[in-house]
Design a protein around this motif. Structure first.
Motif, PDB file in Angstrom:
ATOM      1  N   ALA A   1      45.647  44.954  50.699  1.00 56.90           N
ATOM      2  CA  ALA A   1      45.280  43.627  50.201  1.00 56.90           C
ATOM      3  C   ALA A   1      46.343  42.604  50.570  1.00 56.90           C
ATOM      4  O   ALA A   1      47.481  42.954  50.893  1.00 56.90           O
ATOM      5  CB  ALA A   1      45.099  43.652  48.675  1.00 56.90           C
TER       6      ALA A   1
ATOM      7  N   LEU B   1      41.019  41.768  50.874  1.00 54.80           N
ATOM      8  CA  LEU B   1      41.107  43.037  50.157  1.00 54.80           C
ATOM      9  C   LEU B   1      40.198  44.037  50.844  1.00 54.80           C
ATOM     10  O   LEU B   1      39.086  43.706  51.252  1.00 54.80           O
ATOM     11  CB  LEU B   1      40.721  42.873  48.686  1.00 54.80           C
TER      12      LEU B   1
ATOM     13  N   VAL C   1      41.689  50.590  46.041  1.00 59.53           N
ATOM     14  CA  VAL C   1      42.071  49.462  46.894  1.00 59.53           C
ATOM     15  C   VAL C   1      43.026  50.012  47.948  1.00 59.53           C
ATOM     16  O   VAL C   1      44.089  50.540  47.624  1.00 59.53           O
ATOM     17  CB  VAL C   1      42.743  48.346  46.084  1.00 59.53           C
TER      18      VAL C   1
ATOM     19  N   TYR D   1      39.808  39.933  44.970  1.00 62.61           N
ATOM     20  CA  TYR D   1      39.626  41.075  44.063  1.00 62.61           C
ATOM     21  C   TYR D   1      38.310  40.940  43.292  1.00 62.61           C
ATOM     22  O   TYR D   1      37.516  41.883  43.215  1.00 62.61           O
ATOM     23  CB  TYR D   1      40.800  41.168  43.095  1.00 62.61           C
TER      24      TYR D   1
ATOM     25  N   PRO E   1      45.479  39.286  46.565  1.00 61.16           N
ATOM     26  CA  PRO E   1      44.148  39.641  46.078  1.00 61.16           C
ATOM     27  C   PRO E   1      43.684  38.889  44.842  1.00 61.16           C
ATOM     28  O   PRO E   1      42.479  38.737  44.627  1.00 61.16           O
ATOM     29  CB  PRO E   1      44.266  41.138  45.784  1.00 61.16           C
TER      30      PRO E   1
ATOM     31  N   LEU F   1      48.983  44.540  42.859  1.00 63.40           N
ATOM     32  CA  LEU F   1      48.009  43.531  43.256  1.00 63.40           C
ATOM     33  C   LEU F   1      48.381  42.127  42.775  1.00 63.40           C
ATOM     34  O   LEU F   1      47.672  41.171  43.042  1.00 63.40           O
ATOM     35  CB  LEU F   1      46.615  43.907  42.743  1.00 63.40           C
TER      36      LEU F   1
ATOM     37  N   GLY G   1      45.935  49.988  44.567  1.00 61.99           N
ATOM     38  CA  GLY G   1      45.352  49.423  43.362  1.00 61.99           C
ATOM     39  C   GLY G   1      44.000  50.052  43.099  1.00 61.99           C
ATOM     40  O   GLY G   1      43.581  50.972  43.793  1.00 61.99           O
TER      41      GLY G   1
END
Length: 375
Positions: free
Chosen positions: A77, A65, A74, A195, A80, A42, A302
């Protein structure tokens, strides 16, 4: 809900990483941290997607994201952790911070400063009295900047509310977020990331009042002489199956931003976009569709980390008389009282139902880091 993280080696083997040459417009030119919150992958400024599936639909958003709320996985993304102006999506942090602190039936008479806030407003009047419940509706449905300031005043003032919001961001480990206003109106030094906004939305969805405010389509709102109807600015509440809401925002400097969540078959997908220069509703629908089709079928790229344990409010603690000298203030109490543009991650792993300090999450490299604010 805590899900065992996937080993980093498996992630690296199952993910396609496309790095961008140079930083996106609106973000810092400094490179992303090699060890960002949520996993090493990320930290990319480019697109991060799982292998073996069709990539997410294209979007004009500089950062986005896609995550599953229940597991925190996750799914895909782009940049992010890039720090951007959040516009009114920052109101998600305002609501999450203040809902537990204010009595929903408390009567509020807004100040002249509150009613004269620039930008989107619900039309508060200094001659009227409003319940906190109504002001939260105005905040999350109509994106009222006047309601944001009135709620901040009800919480003890703007300065205290900013301290509370930034402390809440730290508790969530939303370390890219620096709140300077309760409304999201642009101010130097203010920032968030796709994020972080997803972390905030996930925490908000666990709060029944927050969830009720974001999902209400229309409501009656009080005025000095009569009630009138307000409607939710989230267009997808009317046209996307399973849409729960959350928040959209726009300023001339931030451009378009949006956080949305939808549930189908007991699973919730969250999509966050930042710095979009056009009409984004159809793109968000496509990203949500991709998230529902990919969940449970791909190796996550992630993880949405869990919040740190809440710290007691020293102002509300009652200390029994003792002959012993007072103990030193806990480290996290001291840290939570100070919000800076320096991003830090407190090492924390959640195991089963307990909390273990000092553990390092090997799967995603969640550990102490320092990033220069990128706005």
């Amino acid at each position: 809900m805590w899900t065992k993280p996937v080993p980093a080696t498996a992630l690296l083997a199952a993910v396609t990483l496309t790095a961008l040459a140079g930083a996106p417009a609106g973000a810092s030119a400094d490179p992303a941290s090699a060890n960002p919150v949520g996993g090493d992958l990320l930290g990319s400024r480019g697109l991060v997607v799982p292998e073996g599936v069709k990539p997410p639909p294209k979007t004009k958003a500089t950062s986005f994201l896609i995550a599953e709320a229940e597991t925190g996985h996750v799914l895909a993304a782009k940049d992010p952790h890039g720090r951007y102006l959040p516009a009114s999506t920052l109101k998600t942090l305002t609501a999450l911070t203040l809902i537990p602190k204010l009595d929903r039936n408390q009567a509020i008479k807004p100040s002249r400063n509150a009613v004269n806030q620039e930008g989107s407003a619900v039309g508060l009047s200094t001659k009227a009295t409003y319940k906190v419940h109504d002001l939260f509706r105005a905040l999350m449905m109509s994106s009222g900047n006047d309601a944001a300031m009135a709620l901040a005043e009800a919480n003890g003032g703007l300065a205290k509310t900013m301290r509370d919001m930034n402390a809440e961001a730290k508790r969530l480990q939303a370390n890219d977020t620096v709140a300077k206003t309760p409304s999201g109106l642009d101010k130097p030094g203010q920032s968030s990331s796709a994020y972080d906004l997803t972390l905030i939305a996930r925490a908000g969805l666990a709060n029944p009042d927050f969830r009720r405010y974001i999902s209400t389509k229309t409501a009656k709102f009080p005025a000095p002489k009569k009630w009138y109807e307000i409607s939710n600015h989230n267009k997808l509440l009317w046209r996307y199956k399973g849409m729960l809401g959350v928040k959209n925002g726009w300023t001339s400097k931030a451009h378009g931003s949006f956080v949305g969540a939808a549930s189908r078959d007991g699973r919730t997908i969250i999509v966050t976009i930042m710095r979009h220069e056009g009409y984004f509703w159809e793109e968000v629908e496509d990203l949500l569709d991709w998230g529902f089709s990919a969940r449970g079928k791909v190796t996550p790229v992630g993880q949405l980390v869990d919040p740190l344990p809440a710290q007691p409010d020293p102002a509300q603690q009652v200390t029994a008389p003792s002959s012993q000298p007072p103990a030193a203030a806990p480290l996290l109490d001291s840290a939570a009282a100070k919000q800076t543009d320096t991003s830090r991650t407190v090492g924390l792993a959640v195991i089963g139902g307990g909390l273990l300090f000092g553990a390092v999450w090997l799967g995603f490299g969640i550990r102490r880091r320092r990033n220069k604010a990128r706005l």
